[in-house]
Design an enzyme around this catalytic site. Structure first.
Site, PDB file in Angstrom:
ATOM      1  N   CYS A 154      32.472 -17.446 -31.429  1.00 49.71           N
ATOM      2  CA  CYS A 154      32.971 -18.215 -32.576  1.00 49.71           C
ATOM      3  C   CYS A 154      32.486 -17.668 -33.918  1.00 49.71           C
ATOM      4  CB  CYS A 154      32.582 -19.682 -32.440  1.00 49.71           C
ATOM      5  SG  CYS A 154      33.126 -20.418 -30.899  1.00 49.71           S
ATOM      6  N   HIS A 166      32.582 -22.856 -39.262  1.00 50.35           N
ATOM      7  CA  HIS A 166      33.273 -22.849 -37.969  1.00 50.35           C
ATOM      8  C   HIS A 166      33.600 -24.299 -37.599  1.00 50.35           C
ATOM      9  CE1 HIS A 166      34.351 -22.344 -33.906  1.00 50.35           C
ATOM     10  NE2 HIS A 166      33.210 -22.751 -33.390  1.00 50.35           N
ATOM     11  N   ASN A 213      38.745 -26.628 -31.848  1.00 54.55           N
ATOM     12  CA  ASN A 213      37.912 -25.454 -32.079  1.00 54.55           C
ATOM     13  C   ASN A 213      38.686 -24.219 -31.618  1.00 54.55           C
ATOM     14  OD1 ASN A 213      36.065 -23.362 -31.792  1.00 54.55           O
ATOM     15  ND2 ASN A 213      34.444 -24.633 -30.914  1.00 54.55           N
TER      16      ASN A 213
END
Ligand code: UT7
Length: 351
Positions: A113, A257, A287
């Protein structure tokens, strides 16, 4: 040294929407639990015919169009992804081929990520030293293909998508001013996705608080990842402010993020700022791993949350463990100084 300006940005999300209610019809969860514990309401899921390359390409085309940069002039393509279509050829090479970007070097980057900020850092170094005059930096993921759809602790969190930025060198101050990459491989077992040819990491077991070893799907110890994410998000903001000799008052927006709204709330509280300083769009996207920051950045521009002269902080965190952060001085009008006279849409067509 040149300054690496963000002159183009673009994102692409697949059409199909998967709501919390849709998931609750197949496993033991509820819309209320997912919203309260994560802030996520829905996510986009790629169609069976879609590829990570295809998502990346759509985002890249939009970013190049905003920058007014013909694909033939692109010198470097980096795709951050944990879900490439192939180990090789890289996703970046396939994007390069579809764009017919014949002058570009291309490679994939693996930092989960954090991947987009890692890629942005590497591309910035290349532009700032003059090694290349521009770079296309992409985060693209097909998380839906690497989820165990029976594991309610992970499958509710993720979505598919891609985002891209164009970096271009200029002597004019601004752009990506500073950035840093971090890692902690000693905690690699709390967030994993095994490769096709791997044995699960031996230390993994649910009993001792590590992630569950499931081949080819994401395994995660959510509570430990949550604690890690909250800590490094705060430390990253503090460190980059110190690096740039700025304070939080100088920062217009933090684009983190997009993992869990509670992570952002906790970080905001510890930093003593309003949660509003953290841009969030995860309610609609979930996500999207390496894609989350560029997708959020594009949405923030669209929402009018970013203006010329603003200082932004981008912070990524995730598997590895990895985390990375960048300070960007946004120059809204900077794209206009780069638009080549010869630019036209046909530049994107495959020869
Ligand atoms: O890009 C980085 C990737 N990962 C992350 O950022 C994840 C970071 N961690 C998190 O976001 C959170 O830890 C989660 C959202 C994964 C979990 O939230 P939590 O508040 O930490 O829940 P928990 O793990 O402490 O679990 C609390 C309860 C448990 O039930 P019991 O043992 O109390 O009966 C879980 O089994 O919630 C249960 N649970 C669920 N219930 C309904 C876990 N997932 C779900 C679910 N629906 N989807």
């Amino acid at each position: 040294m040149n300054y690496a300006h963000i002159t183009g940005w673009g994102s692409y999300l697949p059409e199909q929407i998967l709501t919390n209610e849709d998931i609750a019809r197949t496993i033991d969860t509820t819309d209320a639990w997912i919203r309260q514990r994560t802030g996520i309401g829905q996510r986009r899921i790629a169609a069976s015919r879609d590829t990570t390359t295809g998502l990346a390409l759509q985002a890249a085309l939009r970013a190049l169009a905003v920058a007014g940069l013909p694909a033939a002039d692109v010198e470097l393509i980096i795709v951050a992804t944990s879900t490439p279509d192939y180990m090789f050829p890289s996703t970046a090479c396939q994007v390069q081929g579809h764009l017919n970007a014949t002058r570009a070097g291309a490679f994939d980057l693996s930092a989960a990520c954090s991947g987009f900020v890692y890629a942005l850092h590497m591309a910035t170094q290349a532009v700032a030293t003059g090694s290349v005059s521009n770079a296309l930096v992409i985060g693209a993921e097909m998380m839906s293909r690497v989820l165990d759809w029976q594991d309610r602790e992970t499958c509710v969190l993720f979505g598919d998508g891609a985002g891209a930025v164009v970096l271009q060198g200029s002597s004019r101050p601004g752009g990506v001013l500073t950035s840093k990459l971090r890692s902690d491989g000693l905690q690699s077992d709390i967030l994993c996705l095994s490769a096709a040819n791997s044995n699960p990491i031996p230390a993994l077991s649910s009993e001792n608080g590590h992630a569950r070893p499931v081949q080819n799907t994401i395994s995660m110890n959510g509570r430990r990842v949550f604690r890690f994410a909250t800590r490094v998000l705060v430390e990253s903001v503090q460190d980059i402010l110190a690096m740039a000799n700025l304070t939080l008052d100088d920062i217009s927006l933090i684009v983190p993020h997009q993992a869990n709204f509670r992570i952002l709330e906790s970080a905001a509280k510890q930093l003593g700022v309003s949660p509003e300083l953290f841009y969030t769009n995860l309610e609609d996207t979930g996500n999207t791993s390496a894609a989350s920051i560029p997708v959020a950045l594009c949405k923030a521009v669209e929402d009018g949350r970013i203006h010329s002269g603003d200082h932004l902080i981008l912070v990524g965190f995730g598997g590895g463990l990895t985390w990375a952060y960048a300070l960007v001085e946004w120059q809204k009008d900077v794209a206009s100084i780069y638009i080549p006279a010869t630019y036209h849409a046909a530049a994107f067509a495959r020869a």
